[in-house]
Write an enzyme that holds these catalytic residues in place. Sequence first.
Site, PDB file in Angstrom:
ATOM      1  N   LYS A  97       0.880  -1.167   0.000  1.00 55.99           N
ATOM      2  CA  LYS A  97       0.000   0.000   0.000  1.00 55.99           C
ATOM      3  C   LYS A  97       0.914   1.212   0.000  1.00 55.99           C
ATOM      4  O   LYS A  97       1.616   1.480   0.965  1.00 55.99           O
ATOM      5  CB  LYS A  97      -0.910   0.020   1.220  1.00 55.99           C
ATOM      6  CG  LYS A  97      -1.889   1.184   1.150  1.00 55.99           C
ATOM      7  CD  LYS A  97      -2.561   1.459   2.468  1.00 55.99           C
ATOM      8  CE  LYS A  97      -3.399   2.741   2.322  1.00 55.99           C
ATOM      9  NZ  LYS A  97      -3.810   3.259   3.647  1.00 55.99           N
ATOM     10  N   GLY A 158      -7.958   9.737   9.472  1.00 58.73           N
ATOM     11  CA  GLY A 158      -8.284   9.807  10.882  1.00 58.73           C
ATOM     12  C   GLY A 158      -9.349  10.803  11.274  1.00 58.73           C
ATOM     13  O   GLY A 158      -9.643  10.965  12.463  1.00 58.73           O
ATOM     14  N   ALA A 184      -9.497   6.106   4.026  1.00 58.64           N
ATOM     15  CA  ALA A 184      -9.271   7.260   4.908  1.00 58.64           C
ATOM     16  C   ALA A 184     -10.531   8.098   5.094  1.00 58.64           C
ATOM     17  O   ALA A 184     -11.256   8.392   4.134  1.00 58.64           O
ATOM     18  CB  ALA A 184      -8.135   8.163   4.419  1.00 58.64           C
ATOM     19  N   ASN A 206      -9.470   2.079   9.578  1.00 54.09           N
ATOM     20  CA  ASN A 206      -8.580   1.864  10.717  1.00 54.09           C
ATOM     21  C   ASN A 206      -9.051   2.651  11.938  1.00 54.09           C
ATOM     22  O   ASN A 206      -9.532   2.092  12.918  1.00 54.09           O
ATOM     23  CB  ASN A 206      -7.149   2.226  10.352  1.00 54.09           C
ATOM     24  CG  ASN A 206      -6.131   1.882  11.420  1.00 54.09           C
ATOM     25  OD1 ASN A 206      -4.927   1.934  11.192  1.00 54.09           O
ATOM     26  ND2 ASN A 206      -6.545   1.522  12.625  1.00 54.09           N
ATOM     27  N   THR A 207      -8.957   3.974  11.871  1.00 53.99           N
ATOM     28  CA  THR A 207      -9.228   4.796  13.047  1.00 53.99           C
ATOM     29  C   THR A 207     -10.615   4.547  13.633  1.00 53.99           C
ATOM     30  O   THR A 207     -10.767   4.441  14.860  1.00 53.99           O
ATOM     31  CB  THR A 207      -9.087   6.289  12.694  1.00 53.99           C
ATOM     32  OG1 THR A 207      -7.750   6.541  12.271  1.00 53.99           O
ATOM     33  CG2 THR A 207      -9.396   7.162  13.892  1.00 53.99           C
TER      34      THR A 207
END
Length: 258
Positions: A97, A158, A184, A206-207
């Site tokens: 990535k 994030g 994202a 993710n976040t």
Amino acid sequence: MDPLIIAGRSFSSRLMVGTGKFASHPLMAAALRASGSEIVTVALRRVDIDREEDELLRHIDRDTYLLLPNTSGARDAEEAVRLARLARAAGCEPWVKLEVTPDPYYLLPDPIETLKATCILVKEGFVVLPYINADPVLAKHLQEAGAATVMPLGAPIGTNKGVRTRDSIAIIIEQAIVPVVVDAGLGAPSHAAEAMEMGADAVLVNTALAVAADPARMAAAFAKGVEAGREGYLAGLGAVRQRAEASSPLTGFLRDDT
């Protein structure tokens, strides 16, 4: 759900998961299991990739997940390429990535350096999944350079703001010849569903999982959002209308008898 195909490889899940920010490695591992993901990203700067006893890597079953090293923190193409080569030398599959983010505040990807690194890595046999701004022109150049996917941001990393770049992502999807992965900024399962309803092939989160009060439960919710969004897209969403249109006929049974 129909399989996701990247570089000829089939995946049953369309949800990719990152491994940063979790309060503990066991919480991360639980979230990975609950997500059903088969592709897990790991920042090369955070792990000793050639040590199986690395604390984070010990919690990722490589027989279950494709470990996707990412070049997070790389400031230019040279640094990103070096990190990718180190991961391959350490025994990782040649998948990467690609992240080139010289801006330390907004972490926005550098389009010129990203394209440069993609060209180099593709020639060296890597399967490259580049993280980019939602730029349709750049997405076309990356595909022409041999990128295996394009990964436009929904919002800055994030932020949990959702799909703020919707119009540009729609153009990227329309013109794509490789899978489009929205990466994202997705902060809720509904954001993932929205991206998938648009026709995105997958999302990376993710976040939103890591900062949730219950990461595993949130991961399961995202998995459902991805599946619902994909099924909605495949079913064919109804057209958006400006005026109301009755779903039942207003004639034949409502009569004015007075």
